[in-house]
Design an enzyme around this catalytic site. Structure first.
Site, short mmCIF file in Angstrom:
data_model
loop_
_atom_site.label_atom_id
_atom_site.label_comp_id
_atom_site.label_asym_id
_atom_site.label_seq_id
_atom_site.Cartn_x
_atom_site.Cartn_y
_atom_site.Cartn_z
N GLY A 11 14.72 -9.98 70.38
CA GLY A 11 15.00 -9.12 69.22
C GLY A 11 13.75 -8.38 68.77
O GLY A 11 12.72 -8.39 69.46
N PHE A 12 13.86 -7.75 67.62
CA PHE A 12 12.76 -6.95 67.08
C PHE A 12 11.52 -7.83 66.85
O PHE A 12 10.50 -7.67 67.53
CB PHE A 12 13.26 -6.27 65.80
CG PHE A 12 12.19 -5.80 64.87
CD1 PHE A 12 11.14 -5.01 65.33
CD2 PHE A 12 12.23 -6.13 63.52
CE1 PHE A 12 10.15 -4.57 64.46
CE2 PHE A 12 11.25 -5.69 62.65
CZ PHE A 12 10.21 -4.93 63.12
N ASP A 32 17.72 -15.93 74.31
CA ASP A 32 18.47 -14.93 73.54
C ASP A 32 19.87 -14.77 74.12
O ASP A 32 20.07 -14.94 75.33
CB ASP A 32 17.75 -13.57 73.60
CG ASP A 32 17.98 -12.73 72.35
OD1 ASP A 32 17.02 -12.52 71.60
OD2 ASP A 32 19.13 -12.29 72.13
N PHE A 35 22.82 -10.43 71.47
CA PHE A 35 23.78 -9.84 70.53
C PHE A 35 23.16 -8.60 69.88
O PHE A 35 23.72 -7.51 69.96
CB PHE A 35 24.23 -10.87 69.48
CG PHE A 35 25.08 -10.27 68.40
CD1 PHE A 35 26.13 -9.41 68.71
CD2 PHE A 35 24.85 -10.56 67.06
CE1 PHE A 35 26.91 -8.83 67.71
CE2 PHE A 35 25.63 -9.98 66.06
CZ PHE A 35 26.66 -9.13 66.39
N ASP A 57 23.23 -19.03 74.18
CA ASP A 57 23.66 -18.91 72.79
C ASP A 57 23.25 -20.18 72.06
O ASP A 57 23.64 -21.28 72.46
CB ASP A 57 25.18 -18.72 72.74
CG ASP A 57 25.61 -18.25 71.37
OD1 ASP A 57 25.18 -18.88 70.38
OD2 ASP A 57 26.36 -17.26 71.29
N ILE A 62 20.47 -27.11 73.85
CA ILE A 62 19.65 -26.77 75.02
C ILE A 62 18.56 -27.83 75.18
O ILE A 62 18.05 -28.35 74.18
CB ILE A 62 19.07 -25.35 74.93
CG1 ILE A 62 18.29 -24.99 76.19
CG2 ILE A 62 18.19 -25.16 73.69
CD1 ILE A 62 18.46 -23.58 76.66
N LYS A 90 27.57 -19.79 61.95
CA LYS A 90 27.45 -20.78 63.04
C LYS A 90 26.06 -20.71 63.68
O LYS A 90 25.45 -21.73 63.99
CB LYS A 90 28.48 -20.47 64.14
CG LYS A 90 29.77 -21.22 64.02
CD LYS A 90 30.61 -20.82 65.21
CE LYS A 90 31.63 -21.81 65.62
NZ LYS A 90 32.52 -21.28 66.66
N ARG A 105 13.60 -34.54 69.69
CA ARG A 105 13.51 -35.22 70.99
C ARG A 105 12.14 -35.09 71.63
O ARG A 105 11.58 -36.03 72.13
CB ARG A 105 14.55 -34.63 71.95
CG ARG A 105 15.79 -35.47 72.11
CD ARG A 105 16.68 -35.00 73.25
NE ARG A 105 16.77 -33.58 73.44
CZ ARG A 105 17.62 -32.78 72.82
NH1 ARG A 105 18.45 -33.25 71.92
NH2 ARG A 105 17.64 -31.49 73.08
N TYR A 144 25.19 -14.91 55.86
CA TYR A 144 23.76 -14.86 56.20
C TYR A 144 22.95 -15.66 55.17
O TYR A 144 22.18 -16.55 55.55
CB TYR A 144 23.32 -13.40 56.22
CG TYR A 144 21.89 -13.17 56.63
CD1 TYR A 144 21.50 -13.23 57.96
CD2 TYR A 144 20.91 -12.85 55.68
CE1 TYR A 144 20.18 -12.99 58.34
CE2 TYR A 144 19.60 -12.61 56.04
CZ TYR A 144 19.23 -12.67 57.38
OH TYR A 144 17.91 -12.43 57.74
#
Ligand code: NAD
Ligand code: UDP
Length: 310
Positions: A11-12, A32, A35, A57, A62, A90, A105, A144
């Site tokens: 992103g930016f 990323d 989106f 996503d 992950i 989400k 972890r 948001y």
């Protein structure tokens, strides 16, 4: 040299952060889902052996071995975060849980990109970190605002319950090269409209204020925050306290671009905050940080960038 994960790295802000941390000699994993980000933002980094790109996503877990995590994944423009509001919340909540689980972890330090939106439409001006905010929990910005507030809550609870080493920064409006031309945020919108000679769309009467920080200053603040001693969690405001009305911004950009574009007034979106300006005393004290790039200098660089892409 550290191995560092940057979610939202295409992103930016993420792409600038990848670049700066690579230049410091670190190994970067950029995650990323593209989106609102773009491969173009990181194309120049792909041949660097210390740079890895993962299309993923963050609402899904992950497993990676890293020492630091910058959690930036989330669309930042109101147009984009309201496009699929359920996905936005989400991303904020599941994204925080998944990155915090990873940090727990592998004992990584995690920095959460929070936002001035946690203050909502504030009654306190300028906003200090101890202000709890005035957020509408059921409005169109809530996915948001409340998502970011929940992410802050999760950071603190993982710290208290699981001793995860966390850092929270509240980012105020930041602009610069690599904002998407269709991003929808005010600086990119006005510059693109001015350069194309289209109407400059001021929402409301333009008397609402924002404080605009140039991207290089913001990246410096993020990296400094990550480098603070273990017990310092934040939240810390990062932003440029110079405050402008939206109408002033439109006029400055028309002058700087030499555009013949006209200002037109459009309805003010629901819950649009009327004023916003960070109190950065804490960042000055704890990070030795303050913005160095004045608005017109940063805008000049941003205009030059947009001239190249549109
Ligand atoms: P951006 O939209 O350019 O970048 C966000 C990145 O996250 C994009 O590359 C996007 O593709 C990615 N992303 C979105 N959802 C994802 C998901 N579910 N999984 C993986 N990747 C995902 O916005 P930005 O301005 O670079 O903002 C970066 C972070 O900083 C965001 O968390 C934003 O909320 C925060 N922030 C930015 C500003 C600002 O003014 N730029 C202000 C406050 C907070
Ligand atoms: N805005 C505007 N015209 C535009 C885009 C935004 O007048 O084309 C206004 C918007 O209503 C808000 C301010 O500019 O008052 C900043 O909007 P932005 O979407 O950049 O970020 P926000 O701070 O609202 O999240």
């Amino acid at each position: 040299m550290k191995r560092i994960l940057i979610t939202g790295g295409a992103g930016f802000l993420g792409s600038h952060l990848c670049e700066h941390l690579l230049a410091q000699g670190h190994d970067i994993i950029c995650l990323d889902n593209f989106f609102t980000g773009s491969k173009n933002n990181i194309l120049h980094l792909l041949s660097n052996p210390h740079f890895e790109l993962i299309r993923h996503d963050i609402i899904n877990p992950i497993f990676l071995e890293v020492e630091e995590i910058y959690n930036l994944a989330c669309p930042a423009s109101p147009v984009h975060y309201q496009y699929n509001p359920i996905k936005t919340i989400k991303t904020n909540v599941m994204g925080a849980i998944n990155t915090l689980g990873l940090a727990k972890r592998v004992r990584a330090t995690i920095l959460q990109a929070s936002t001035s939106e946690v203050y909502g439409d504030p009654e306190v001006h300028p906003q200090k970190e101890d202000y709890w905010g005035r957020v509408n929990p059921i409005g169109i910005r809530s996915c948001y605002d409340e998502g970011k507030r929940a992410a802050e809550c999760l950071m603190m609870d993982y710290h208290r319950q699981n001793h995860v080493n966390i850092k929270i920064v509240r980012i105020f409006n930041t602009y610069g090269p690599r904002m998407a031309p269709d991003d929808g945020r005010v600086v990119s919108n006005f510059i693109v409209q001015a350069l194309r000679g289209e109407d400059i769309t001021v929402f409301g009467d333009g008397s609402q204020t924002r404080s605009f920080c140039y991207v290089d200053d913001m990246i410096d603040g993020l990296i400094r925050m990550m480098g603070t001693p273990k017990g310092f969690l934040g939240p810390v405001n990062l932003g440029n306290p110079a405050e402008f009305t939206i109408l002033e911004l439109a006029e400055i950009l028309i002058r700087m671009t030499g555009s013949r574009a006209k200002i037109v007034f459009k309805p003010l979106p629901q819950d649009d905050p009327t004023q916003r300006k960070p109190d950065i005393t804490l960042a000055q004290k704890k990070l030795g940080w303050q913005p160095r790039v004045p608005l017109e200098e940063g805008l000049a660089k941003t205009i030059e960038y947009f001239r190249g892409v549109i």
